[in-house]
Design a protein around this motif. Structure first.
Motif, PDB file in Angstrom:
ATOM      1  N   VAL A 668      52.522  22.421   7.709  1.00  0.00           N
ATOM      2  CA  VAL A 668      51.290  21.882   7.024  1.00  0.00           C
ATOM      3  C   VAL A 668      51.190  22.556   5.602  1.00  0.00           C
ATOM      4  CG1 VAL A 668      49.046  21.543   6.964  1.00  0.00           C
ATOM      5  CG2 VAL A 668      50.182  20.727   9.215  1.00  0.00           C
ATOM      6  N   GLY A 669      50.839  21.461   4.690  1.00  0.00           N
ATOM      7  CA  GLY A 669      50.852  21.976   3.370  1.00  0.00           C
ATOM      8  C   GLY A 669      52.005  23.043   2.718  1.00  0.00           C
ATOM      9  N   ASN A 670      51.606  23.871   2.187  1.00  0.00           N
ATOM     10  CA  ASN A 670      52.832  24.834   1.897  1.00  0.00           C
ATOM     11  C   ASN A 670      52.598  26.226   2.712  1.00  0.00           C
ATOM     12  OD1 ASN A 670      54.872  25.980   0.321  1.00  0.00           O
ATOM     13  ND2 ASN A 670      53.609  26.558  -1.502  1.00  0.00           N
ATOM     14  N   SER A 671      52.518  26.047   4.058  1.00  0.00           N
ATOM     15  CA  SER A 671      52.498  27.259   4.678  1.00  0.00           C
ATOM     16  C   SER A 671      53.802  27.464   5.291  1.00  0.00           C
ATOM     17  CB  SER A 671      51.645  26.804   6.020  1.00  0.00           C
ATOM     18  OG  SER A 671      52.031  25.746   6.944  1.00  0.00           O
ATOM     19  N   LYS A 672      53.940  28.707   5.825  1.00  0.00           N
ATOM     20  CA  LYS A 672      55.303  29.127   6.514  1.00  0.00           C
ATOM     21  C   LYS A 672      55.095  29.809   8.052  1.00  0.00           C
ATOM     22  CE  LYS A 672      58.040  30.456   2.584  1.00  0.00           C
ATOM     23  NZ  LYS A 672      59.334  29.643   2.713  1.00  0.00           N
ATOM     24  N   PRO A 673      56.030  29.428   8.846  1.00  0.00           N
ATOM     25  CA  PRO A 673      55.977  30.287  10.150  1.00  0.00           C
ATOM     26  C   PRO A 673      55.696  31.730   9.800  1.00  0.00           C
ATOM     27  CG  PRO A 673      57.845  28.478  10.058  1.00  0.00           C
ATOM     28  CD  PRO A 673      57.180  28.640   8.783  1.00  0.00           C
ATOM     29  N   ASP A 674      54.982  32.223  10.689  1.00  0.00           N
ATOM     30  CA  ASP A 674      54.908  33.742  10.300  1.00  0.00           C
ATOM     31  C   ASP A 674      56.274  34.375  10.425  1.00  0.00           C
ATOM     32  OD1 ASP A 674      51.829  34.469  10.922  1.00  0.00           O
ATOM     33  OD2 ASP A 674      52.488  32.872  12.298  1.00  0.00           O
ATOM     34  N   TRP A 675      57.122  34.033  11.097  1.00  0.00           N
ATOM     35  CA  TRP A 675      58.549  34.951  11.352  1.00  0.00           C
ATOM     36  C   TRP A 675      59.114  34.604  10.025  1.00  0.00           C
ATOM     37  CZ3 TRP A 675      63.351  32.461  10.669  1.00  0.00           C
ATOM     38  CH2 TRP A 675      63.312  31.165  10.894  1.00  0.00           C
ATOM     39  N   GLU A 676      59.188  33.578   9.296  1.00  0.00           N
ATOM     40  CA  GLU A 676      59.762  33.275   8.023  1.00  0.00           C
ATOM     41  C   GLU A 676      58.945  34.488   7.246  1.00  0.00           C
ATOM     42  OE1 GLU A 676      60.533  28.858   8.222  1.00  0.00           O
ATOM     43  OE2 GLU A 676      60.877  29.565   6.010  1.00  0.00           O
ATOM     44  N   ILE A 677      57.591  34.156   7.014  1.00  0.00           N
ATOM     45  CA  ILE A 677      56.979  35.191   6.186  1.00  0.00           C
ATOM     46  C   ILE A 677      57.482  36.664   6.479  1.00  0.00           C
ATOM     47  CG2 ILE A 677      54.858  36.224   5.246  1.00  0.00           C
ATOM     48  CD1 ILE A 677      53.617  33.368   6.615  1.00  0.00           C
ATOM     49  N   PHE A 678      57.593  37.080   7.561  1.00  0.00           N
ATOM     50  CA  PHE A 678      58.069  38.601   7.687  1.00  0.00           C
ATOM     51  C   PHE A 678      59.614  38.747   7.390  1.00  0.00           C
ATOM     52  CE2 PHE A 678      55.204  38.120  11.647  1.00  0.00           C
ATOM     53  CZ  PHE A 678      53.957  38.473  11.117  1.00  0.00           C
ATOM     54  N   SER A 679      60.106  37.554   7.562  1.00  0.00           N
ATOM     55  CA  SER A 679      61.593  38.031   7.132  1.00  0.00           C
ATOM     56  C   SER A 679      61.781  38.138   5.711  1.00  0.00           C
ATOM     57  CB  SER A 679      62.869  37.377   8.067  1.00  0.00           C
ATOM     58  OG  SER A 679      62.822  36.043   7.423  1.00  0.00           O
ATOM     59  N   LEU A 680      60.971  37.233   5.224  1.00  0.00           N
ATOM     60  CA  LEU A 680      61.024  37.337   3.488  1.00  0.00           C
ATOM     61  C   LEU A 680      60.619  38.499   3.073  1.00  0.00           C
ATOM     62  CD1 LEU A 680      61.143  35.426   0.963  1.00  0.00           C
ATOM     63  CD2 LEU A 680      58.771  34.712   1.333  1.00  0.00           C
ATOM     64  N   LEU A 681      59.314  39.034   3.477  1.00  0.00           N
ATOM     65  CA  LEU A 681      58.884  40.358   3.087  1.00  0.00           C
ATOM     66  C   LEU A 681      59.678  41.462   3.299  1.00  0.00           C
ATOM     67  CD1 LEU A 681      55.096  40.260   4.313  1.00  0.00           C
ATOM     68  CD2 LEU A 681      56.304  40.370   2.017  1.00  0.00           C
ATOM     69  N   GLU A 682      60.410  41.422   4.537  1.00  0.00           N
ATOM     70  CA  GLU A 682      61.654  42.326   4.983  1.00  0.00           C
ATOM     71  C   GLU A 682      62.490  42.489   3.798  1.00  0.00           C
ATOM     72  OE1 GLU A 682      63.364  41.682   8.650  1.00  0.00           O
ATOM     73  OE2 GLU A 682      64.500  43.620   8.364  1.00  0.00           O
ATOM     74  N   ARG A 683      63.003  41.377   3.396  1.00  0.00           N
ATOM     75  CA  ARG A 683      64.063  41.421   2.460  1.00  0.00           C
ATOM     76  C   ARG A 683      63.465  41.766   1.076  1.00  0.00           C
ATOM     77  NH1 ARG A 683      65.126  35.606   2.295  1.00  0.00           N
ATOM     78  NH2 ARG A 683      63.826  35.197   4.018  1.00  0.00           N
ATOM     79  N   LYS A 684      62.298  41.445   0.881  1.00  0.00           N
ATOM     80  CA  LYS A 684      61.677  41.922  -0.731  1.00  0.00           C
ATOM     81  C   LYS A 684      61.343  43.405  -0.628  1.00  0.00           C
ATOM     82  CE  LYS A 684      60.874  37.879  -2.744  1.00  0.00           C
ATOM     83  NZ  LYS A 684      61.290  37.611  -3.766  1.00  0.00           N
ATOM     84  N   LEU A 685      60.845  43.987   0.586  1.00  0.00           N
ATOM     85  CA  LEU A 685      60.654  45.303   0.585  1.00  0.00           C
ATOM     86  C   LEU A 685      61.964  45.899   0.528  1.00  0.00           C
ATOM     87  CD1 LEU A 685      57.916  45.258   3.176  1.00  0.00           C
ATOM     88  CD2 LEU A 685      57.565  46.515   1.293  1.00  0.00           C
ATOM     89  N   GLU A 686      63.123  45.563   1.248  1.00  0.00           N
ATOM     90  CA  GLU A 686      64.325  46.239   1.092  1.00  0.00           C
ATOM     91  C   GLU A 686      65.041  46.303  -0.128  1.00  0.00           C
ATOM     92  OE1 GLU A 686      66.355  45.215   4.759  1.00  0.00           O
ATOM     93  OE2 GLU A 686      65.296  46.486   5.835  1.00  0.00           O
ATOM     94  N   ALA A 687      64.623  45.193  -0.741  1.00  0.00           N
ATOM     95  CA  ALA A 687      65.342  44.992  -2.275  1.00  0.00           C
ATOM     96  C   ALA A 687      64.588  46.197  -3.178  1.00  0.00           C
ATOM     97  CB  ALA A 687      65.105  43.553  -2.610  1.00  0.00           C
ATOM     98  N   GLU A 688      63.184  46.044  -2.889  1.00  0.00           N
ATOM     99  CA  GLU A 688      62.495  46.907  -3.785  1.00  0.00           C
ATOM    100  C   GLU A 688      63.038  48.348  -3.744  1.00  0.00           C
ATOM    101  OE1 GLU A 688      58.610  46.876  -4.766  1.00  0.00           O
ATOM    102  OE2 GLU A 688      58.365  44.891  -4.813  1.00  0.00           O
ATOM    103  N   LEU A 689      63.415  48.685  -2.512  1.00  0.00           N
ATOM    104  CA  LEU A 689      63.855  50.189  -2.118  1.00  0.00           C
ATOM    105  C   LEU A 689      65.172  50.394  -2.476  1.00  0.00           C
ATOM    106  CD1 LEU A 689      62.280  50.482   1.671  1.00  0.00           C
ATOM    107  CD2 LEU A 689      61.487  51.445  -0.734  1.00  0.00           C
ATOM    108  N   GLY A 690      65.813  49.469  -3.250  1.00  0.00           N
ATOM    109  CA  GLY A 690      67.006  49.746  -3.880  1.00  0.00           C
ATOM    110  C   GLY A 690      68.330  49.215  -3.035  1.00  0.00           C
ATOM    111  N   ASP A 691      68.054  48.406  -2.423  1.00  0.00           N
ATOM    112  CA  ASP A 691      69.176  47.488  -1.584  1.00  0.00           C
ATOM    113  C   ASP A 691      69.151  46.171  -2.327  1.00  0.00           C
ATOM    114  OD1 ASP A 691      71.203  46.304  -0.226  1.00  0.00           O
ATOM    115  OD2 ASP A 691      70.407  46.846   1.504  1.00  0.00           O
TER     116      ASP A 691
END
Lengths: 871, 179
Positions: A668-691
């Motif tokens: 609904v709207g521009n929401s996302k399933p929680d698991w998609e948000i977590f995996s998005l964050l995981e990628r962002k965090l790891e990217a920031e950590l130099g990967d």
């Protein structure tokens, strides 16, 4: 397995079990016999006469819904005689039926339509006027159109045989026969929607979705309900991306097609207008609606900053047990591995963790009882007076066990055995009801345990173990127990003998154990009781913990608790992070700087002032939720999550059954399933950590990949434990574990004018979420406090009148209207926990010293009438 | 248990029946009769009281109360006239009896006269086919009815509260005679 019977239906050889009804045998042979009153869930009634067949050597046509098969039977379902008789039945049924199919919501899935096409004469001999009933509503949610009724009585029988609500009746007779409520009044029933689902025609339809669809427009998706732990299979039916109604296929799922009000009428929260729909970043008091990419960047950099400044232990995360297994797994992985903190918890902390910790300690597993075991039990010992309201489908199994299979039901709780007219109530169903004083569950268990340990019944328990039990209970006297609980030695002895003498005893416990003082200790005492009575470690015996949220089992098993890694692997004492309560305390002290709250609102479980202070103290508060809340009001980043209807995954119900959740509509709207948000964050965090390779992966992995990872990560023994292992664990537990029990010295004194107030769940709501479902708020919209009519009479309070509740005599009180309820014990009050936060402030909060569960559901209050203002 | 309208006496009369039946629900028919005798008809409160006494929900009582014509769900007049409308009576003029009563009393079937004296109701066979047409007023039968007989019956009832024209339930038909 019964004897097999061979018979012939329309020249087809069929072999079925002895006792099978002819109509079912025909179905097995692929022959459909037209019918209305027959339904596999109900006892044969043979009132509609539509299913008649010709049986060789039988003198007349027979109703196939009430005739069991016999060896060598030769049956014809389509001979000219049968057809002629069925034409006659149809002619009668259609004699009064209105031709309003174009505006009838049942049109397209109507048995009368279908069978009329095949089995109806083209003309009618009736020239008389049709009889017409005035349109009536059974209440706010059910429409009754008696002109369409075929008088099959399925609804009345379902209401009686399955639900036990007995709210519908069959009234008048002959031509004027109709289905209805007492004296045409509005129904105040359980609103399970069963009558709507079971009606073969459009006589009973839902007012909630009236005229919103034509049945062939509906896109149907089978998924699991997200309200309670029962784990009911339901079908979300939507027109485009709007969920329009809910159904459940007869016989399908763990619920067998039965639903409760929440499941059937509670879908309105999915497409609710107030859903959070855009990621929002709050800077300098201004809300910026941003893209997901921006929001994720902001979240990741925020978390990384805190981590760099204060270390990973300055970050904590709490996830709701409404999330899927995949989501909880990913969240704890994100927190534990990617961020590196040990502060991870879930809403299972609010009670279920007591059951997990206790049962795992005693038996090594929480999976002991399935619904089939309830049905087959001969004795049920239930410490959950609110069972019919908190877990209505488990309650349906208990009702079936008691009513159909004649199981003995011992109910131990602080309710009275009365019931509200049409809403079933466990103590009212009980064959033996022990009405104990509020808050004395632990002592009542000891009473039973003493009776069992000192009893003379045969169990597989060794003599040393028996002696140990006796010894540990030596300082406990029945006099003390009676003084505390109000139950006599004689009763305890009788109940102890009954439970210990059961062939298959099942013990069920709910929030009075897990969510109230001494919760963990009481779970252990229950384990002791089951072991001493020989009611554990064998097929069909064991303990079942009721859960309030749909995935509390999964939440703990996926590692959503500070003391457990996925697969219930214990975390070492040094590595154990903070629990929910400890995190809030640590935030208040300034040790935790960032909190990530996923669907969890500590304002609802902990003292608001303290939570507000703690959350305001944070440098980063991330709120990921469906609806605005007290948390989102304080949050720095708000991430809109998708509801269960908008995502795939798995929920684990209270039996431990892992069930598939399927996506019914787009988020609904521009929401996302929680698991998609977590995996998005995981990628962002790891990217920031130099990967940097991580940031290239824009697509989230599918949820199936996550599930595969979970299955391969978890220990091989998960989820089930063999009986030998349970017995071994149990034996070791008794050898090392038994402690000496103590009973409080004397009973708490009854004070004049002081009431026991408890917060509990009511049938029409579950947590906060259901208050967004218009179907459910129609049934109960505002906070009311329940009081026994006798108490009200003594205090001269009228129903609907406002009263003021106060704790400890001073301080400000809470004013609420009262509603009468005969199910309460005299001297007690009940407040539905779904409403108003003020009530919590009246109740003292304690925290379990071992499991960290906050207990704040019970307290004592004084009550005063709010005098009408002088005008 | 606090009852709404039934007296302790009625409650006792109902409870006394329990041992004669396999379960409480089976006592429903006599219980409703007792309630109706006390209150004159089955009010909603009376049905709720019966439900409470028998451990039923109100609608389970209502189902039964609406099925039998012997139970009155609305207050009835001092004299409840029940005219048989089944075949034997219908063949010898029950229809005209009803029309006559309606006109004479100025009410339709199911209604009560404004002075509260008479209620007119149609019922199925009362097992006096041999002396049709017939009617029952309160507990007494009146058979082989004619307009003149009915005039006298109603006048007797108004004046004396009873009528010598009342017959027992077993009035024997006289062969070949039609009065």
């Amino acid at each position: 397995m019964n004897k097999m019977i061979k018979l012939k239906i329309n020249d087809l050889e069929v072999e079925v079990e002895d006792g099978t009804l002819l109509i079912e045998a025909a179905k097995k042979a692929g022959v459909e016999i037209p019918h209305f009153c027959y339904h596999p869930k109900l006892k044969p009634d043979a009132n509609c006469r539509m299913c008649i067949v010709e049986i060789e050597k039988a003198r007349k046509l027979q109703t196939s819904c009430s005739t069991p098969v016999t060896e060598g039977m030769v049956v014809k379902t389509n001979s000219p005689e049968v057809k002629e008789a069925q034409f006659g039945v149809m002619e009668f049924l259609l004699g009064n039926h209105p031709l309003d199919c174009p505006e009838c919501d049942q049109g397209g899935e109507c048995q009368l339509q279908d069978f009329a096409h095949e089995n109806s004469p083209m003309t009618s001999r009736f020239v008389e006027e049709k009889r017409v009933f005035e349109k009536e509503y059974f209440g706010p949610l059910i429409e009754k159109e008696m002109n369409r009724c075929v008088s099959c009585l399925r609804c009345v029988r379902y209401c009686d045989e399955v639900v036990g609500s007995n709210a519908l009746g069959s009234m008048q007779r002959g031509n004027m026969h109709e289905i209805g409520a007492f004296a045409h009044q509005e129904l105040e029933c359980e609103y399970c929607g069963g009558c709507i689902q079971i009606c073969p025609v459009g006589a009973l339809t839902s007012r909630l979705s009236m005229y919103d669809y034509r049945t062939w427009q509906l896109k149907k998706t089978e998924t699991i309900c997200n309200y309670c732990g029962d784990g009911c299979l339901l079908t979300l039916e939507g027109v485009k991306d709007d969920i329009t109604r809910v159904s459940s296929e007869m016989g399908a799922g763990r619920n067998g097609g039965d639903l409760c009000a929440r499941g059937f009428f509670g879908y309105g929260m999915i497409n609710h207008a107030e859903r959070l729909s855009r990621p929002t970043v709050r800077t300098k008091g201004r809300d910026l609606q941003v893209t997901w990419d921006w929001a994720a960047d902001k979240t990741a950099s925020g978390l990384n900053e805190i981590k760099a400044k204060y270390g990973p232990q300055a970050i904590g995360g709490v996830i709701s047990a409404h999330c899927t297994n995949e989501e909880i797994y990913l969240f704890q992985k994100l927190m534990r591995q990617t961020i590196g903190t040990s502060h991870i918890d879930s809403s299972a902390r609010l009670g279920h963790i007591n059951a997990v910790s206790g049962l795992v300690k005693a038996f090594g597993t929480t999976r002991m009882v399935r619904y089939e075991d309830i049905l087959q039990a001969d004795v049920l010992l239930v410490f959950a007076g609110e069972l019919t309201e908190s877990n209505p489908i488990t309650a349906i199994k208990v009702k079936e066990a008691v009513r159909q299979n004649k199981a003995k039901l011992i109910a131990v709780d602080s309710y009275s055995a009365g019931r509200e007219t049409y809403i079933s109530h466990l103590p009212n169903l009980a064959t033996h009801h022990l009405e104990i004083r509020p808050g004395t569950e632990g002592t009542a268990i000891l009473g039973l345990l003493k009776a069992v340990a000192e009893g003379s019944h045969q169990t597989s328990l060794s003599q040393t173990a028996r002696d140990k039990f006796k010894e540990s209970l030596s300082s406990v006297s029945y006099d003390n127990i009676e003084a505390v609980t109000g139950i006599s030695e004689k009763t305890f002895r009788e109940m102890g003998t009954l439970y210990a003498g059961a062939q298959r005893g099942v013990l069920i416990f709910g929030r009075a154990i897990t969510r109230c003082e001494e919760g963990y200790q009481n779970v252990l005492k229950l384990a002791d009781l089951a072991i001493a009575a020989g009611q554990a470690g064998q097929p069909g015996k064991g303990l079942l913990s009721l859960t309030k949220e749909n995935n509390e089992y999964g939440a703990v098993e996926m590692g959503g608790a500070s003391e457990y890694l996925p697969g219930l692997q214990p975390v070492g004492a040094e590595q154990k992070g903070h629990t929910l309560v400890e995190m809030i305390d640590a935030a208040a002290r300034g040790e935790i700087k960032a909190l990530y709250l996923v669907g969890e609102n500590p304002f609802r479980s902990l003292p608001q002032k303290k939570v507000e202070e703690a959350l305001s103290n944070l440098e980063l508060l991330i709120c990921q939720d469906l609806f605005p809340s007290e948390v989102s009001a304080l949050a720095h980043i708000i991430l809109p999550a998708a509801s269960y209807a908008e995502k795939s995954g798995h929920f684990t119900n209270l039996e431990g059954e892992v069930q598939k959740v399927r996506k019914a509509i787009e988020p609904v709207g521009n929401s996302k399933p929680d698991w998609e948000i977590f995996s998005l964050l995981e990628r962002k965090l790891e990217a920031e950590l130099g990967d940097p390779s991580q940031s290239q992966k824009l697509e989230a992995p599918s949820v199936d990949v996550v599930w595969r990872e979970i299955v391969t990560t978890l220990p091989a023994a998960w989820p089930n434990l063999s009986e030998e292992k349970i017995v071994a664990k149990m034996t070791a537990y008794i050898e090392n574990g038994l402690r000496s029990y103590v009973v409080p010295e004397r009973a708490r004194e009854k004070e004049e004018g002081v009431f026991d107030l408890s917060m509990s769940q009511v049938l029409f709501h579950a947590g906060r979420m259901s208050t967004y479902a218009p179907g459910l708020t129609t049934l109960l919209e505002k906070a009311v406090v329940l009081i026994h009519p006798d108490d009200a009479e003594d205090l001269e309070i009228q129903e609907g009148e406002e009263i003021e509740l106060k704790a400890g005599g001073n301080g400000s009180g809470v004013t609420v209207p009262v509603k009468f309820s005969k199910k309460l014990s005299v001297g007690s009050l009940l407040f539905p926990e779904h409403f108003g936060l003020e009530m919590q402030a009246l109740l003292p909060l304690t925290v379990d010293p071992i499991t960290g569960v906050p207990y704040g559901d019970r307290g004592r209050v004084t009550l005063a009438k709010v005098s009408a203002p002088v005008s | 248990m606090r009852l709404k309208v039934l007296s302790d006496k009625a409650k006792e009369a109902i409870e006394v029946q329990f041992p004669s039946y396999p379960d409480k629900r089976s006592v429903l028919l006599p219980a409703l009769r007792i309630a109706q005798e006390e209150i004159g008809y089955l009010s909603e409160s009376a049905m709720i009281d019966v439900a409470d006494l028998l451990g039923l929900t109100p609608v389970q009582v209502y189902e039964v109360a609406t099925f039998y014509s012997q139970y009155n769900l609305k207050p009835v007049g001092k004299y409840l006239i029940q005219v048989c409308k089944t075949l034997s009576c219908a063949l010898v003029g029950a229809g005209s009896i009803v029309t006559y009563l309606q006109e004479k009393l100025g009410i339709r079937t199911g209604e009560t006269t404004s002075d509260g004296l008479f209620t007119l109701k149609l019922v199925e066979c009362l097992a006096a086919c041999g002396s049709a047409p017939m009617m029952q007023i309160n507990d007494r039968y009146y058979e082989q009815l004619t307009p003149e007989k009915m005039d006298r019956i109603l006048e007797d009832l108004k004046r004396d509260g009873k009528s010598p024209l009342a017959t027992g339930p077993f009035m024997l038909p006289v062969m070949g005679e039609r009065s």
